[in-house]
Design a protein around this motif. Structure first.
Motif, PDB file in Angstrom:
ATOM      1  N   ARG A 186       0.839  -1.210   0.000  1.00  0.00           N
ATOM      2  CA  ARG A 186       0.000   0.000   0.000  1.00  0.00           C
ATOM      3  C   ARG A 186       0.870   1.254   0.000  1.00  0.00           C
ATOM      4  N   ALA A 187       1.922   1.258   0.753  1.00  0.00           N
ATOM      5  CA  ALA A 187       2.824   2.405   0.809  1.00  0.00           C
ATOM      6  C   ALA A 187       3.472   2.627  -0.555  1.00  0.00           C
ATOM      7  N   ALA A 188       3.884   1.518  -1.198  1.00  0.00           N
ATOM      8  CA  ALA A 188       4.488   1.613  -2.527  1.00  0.00           C
ATOM      9  C   ALA A 188       3.462   2.122  -3.528  1.00  0.00           C
ATOM     10  N   LEU A 189       2.257   1.589  -3.449  1.00  0.00           N
ATOM     11  CA  LEU A 189       1.180   2.018  -4.348  1.00  0.00           C
ATOM     12  C   LEU A 189       0.871   3.487  -4.125  1.00  0.00           C
ATOM     13  N   GLN A 190       0.839   3.927  -2.882  1.00  0.00           N
ATOM     14  CA  GLN A 190       0.567   5.327  -2.569  1.00  0.00           C
ATOM     15  C   GLN A 190       1.684   6.215  -3.132  1.00  0.00           C
ATOM     16  N   THR A 191       2.907   5.763  -3.000  1.00  0.00           N
ATOM     17  CA  THR A 191       4.040   6.516  -3.540  1.00  0.00           C
ATOM     18  C   THR A 191       3.932   6.634  -5.062  1.00  0.00           C
TER      19      THR A 191
END
Length: 121
Positions: A5-10
């Motif tokens: 999720r953090a990677a996707l948000q980035t």
């Protein structure tokens, strides 16, 4: 999953930022295009005005060149006639007066015609 999720948000944030930058570049480009289109219109108008002026100058120049040719011809003819009048044969002195008067009359008439041809239209 939180790492994903953090990677996707980035990635999403970077995508939004890239899209916003592209939109800004497009807006700048649109302004440049509009400015160049306005300049193009002004230049086309200037060309049209200058083309019309050039046409008028060419017409005037042609009339004046023709008038100058007429002046040159009239001057040459008048000088030739004048030389004949001022160099009479013996016994032709009476004809000098008549010839001079006729020459002057013709010259005045021709001068009036030439002046009309060179007057601004």
């Amino acid at each position: 999953m939180t790492l994903q999720r953090a990677a996707l948000q980035t990635y999403n944030n970077e995508l939004v930022k890239c899209i916003e930058e592209l939109c800004l570049k497009r807006e700048r480009l649109d302004r440049q295009i509009q400015q160049e289109e306005e300049e193009k219109g002004r230049l086309q108008h200037d060309i049209s005005v200058l083309t019309e002026k050039l046409s008028r100058v060419n017409e005037s120049l042609a009339r004046r060149l023709a008038a100058r040719t007429s002046f040159n011809r009239t001057i040459a003819e008048t000088e030739a006639a004048y030389m004949k009048v001022t160099s009479p044969l013996p016994g032709q002195h009476f004809q000098i007066l008549e010839s001079s008067q006729a020459l002057l009359s013709v010259l005045k008439q021709e001068t009036g015609n030439l002046s009309k041809a060179t007057d601004p239209q």
